[in-house]
Design an enzyme around this catalytic site. Sequence first.
Site, PDB file in Angstrom:
ATOM      1  CE  LYS A 131      -6.508   0.876   1.645  1.00 20.56           C
ATOM      2  NZ  LYS A 131      -5.418  -0.113   1.431  1.00 20.56           N
TER       3      LYS A 131
HETATM    4  C1  LIG Z   1      -5.271  -1.306   2.210  1.00 19.79           C
HETATM    5  C2  LIG Z   1      -4.598  -2.469   1.566  1.00 19.79           C
HETATM    6  C3  LIG Z   1      -4.757  -3.792   2.035  1.00 19.79           C
HETATM    7  C4  LIG Z   1      -5.547  -4.115   3.295  1.00 19.79           C
HETATM    8  O1  LIG Z   1      -6.922  -3.920   3.118  1.00 19.79           O
HETATM    9  P1  LIG Z   1      -7.885  -3.835   4.407  1.00 19.79           P
HETATM   10  O2  LIG Z   1      -9.224  -3.511   3.857  1.00 19.79           O
HETATM   11  O3  LIG Z   1      -7.315  -2.760   5.278  1.00 19.79           O
HETATM   12  O4  LIG Z   1      -7.831  -5.161   5.074  1.00 19.79           O
HETATM   13  C5  LIG Z   1      -4.157  -4.822   1.325  1.00 19.79           C
HETATM   14  N1  LIG Z   1      -3.399  -4.576   0.229  1.00 19.79           N
HETATM   15  C6  LIG Z   1      -3.221  -3.331  -0.253  1.00 19.79           C
HETATM   16  C7  LIG Z   1      -2.376  -3.133  -1.460  1.00 19.79           C
HETATM   17  C8  LIG Z   1      -3.802  -2.223   0.387  1.00 19.79           C
HETATM   18  O5  LIG Z   1      -3.607  -0.984  -0.097  1.00 19.79           O
END
Ligand SMILES: *Cc1c(COP(=O)(O)O)cnc(C)c1O
Length: 461
Positions: free
Chosen positions: A111
């Site tokens: 993220k």
């Molecule tokens: C947020 C997250 C996901 C999922 O991503 P999306 O875009 O919501 O599908 C997968 N792995 C980690 C470590 C995350 O923080």
Amino acid sequence: MQYISTRDQAPEVSFPDVLLTGLARDGGLYVPGFWPQLSHDDLRGLAGLSYPEAATRILLPFMDGIEADELLAMTRAAYADFADPAIAPLRQLSEGHWLLELFHGPTLAFKDVAMQLLGRLFDRELARRQQRITIVGATSGDTGSAAIEACRDRDAIDIFILHPQGRVSEVQRRQMTTVLSDNVHNIAVQGTFDDCQALLKGAFNDLAFRDEVTLSAVNSINWARVVAQVVYFITAAVALGAPDRAISFAVPTGNFGDVFAGYGAAQMGLPVEKLIVATNRNDILHRFFQTGAYRCEDVVATQSPSMDIQVASNFERLLFDLAGRDGAVVRQQMAAVTEQGGFQVSPAALRQARELFISCRVDEAATTATMAEVFRELGVTIDPHTAVGLRAARELMPDGPVVTLSTAHPAKFPDAVEKACGQRPPLPDHMADLYEREERCAVLPSNLAALQDHIRRLRRS
Ligand SMILES: *Cc1c(COP(=O)(O)O)cnc(C)c1O
């Protein structure tokens, strides 16, 4: 570039408004009016560029009002502190299978890649408008820390992040509460994550309050976050020989944001063989790609908590395209989710979806076994979210090269990793003293008036 709502009843807006608005006023999500195209020569021209340079070329057509040199300065700044100079390096696991490491940012999850750029885009636009905003968000883990790191010390932003008291991991909590900047406010809510979300909704629905503090959001439906993630699908594919061969991606999925970015890359002209939608036990998306039925069930807690999601908010963006961009169809589908708990798409729409997307659900035992196997066979430690993606890739193995997105650093989920591998992954150097750092966090009851009071008192105006 103009952006249109998936529900077709909100005005078209340009990029700066999409950035600050988040959700469209008709409840829909904004999508680009068309997908800018990258020719095969454009794609070849990305080979050898630095990550910020490639990002600038890919993102510029989406971001009207921003000049190339300005965007390059922002992407350079956004990725300057990543622990790996490649920003999103590939690591080969076996013949035809690679990991794309997306966890080298400040909070150790993918993220950061989008959020670090988002913080700078916000700053630029707010300075231009001479406006200040108050960001309020709720987190069950990774989003909160990434948002705090992206917004800390920014003059035009105050950020308040709610987390459920005692219900996030210690690493996750400390990554948030040890940021002592004046504009960062952590709140431990005496309640569950659902209570935090209800408070957030309450704050946004109180229009007088919303205007009073100029409330804004950074949740995963923000278009700028999605588009920033398109970049690494393209850079990874080009590094592995695209456009002259097609690449598949296995994507551990919760809110369908990351995998939708892969879809975006394909719409822009990147040759993508398959997108593997990998879910944990919370498998609403896997069930959809198997049957065409989108039906909500209860959320269960797993060792990959960032994917413990019932309603995948970004999925609406794909539904819009599957409906031939007819917002009336999406409105009906979303109403059916609220009123009947789900809906079924037409056989033609399902067929169309399955041309690109395949899916796999990975249960807890298989997740643990995959972490253990990869550690034993290759000496590589992976986190449980990555394990879900990697297992799905191994089970479905499409033709040609496959890239599994590694979405978090193993040290972010030390208990699950230790259980599987028998070793506790150490925190990277820049975070080695996380457990000694001072924390700051308010505790509030699950009560809207108390939250609003708190925000009024602490925001700098
Ligand atoms: C947020 C997250 C996901 C999922 O991503 P999306 O875009 O919501 O599908 C997968 N792995 C980690 C470590 C995350 O923080």
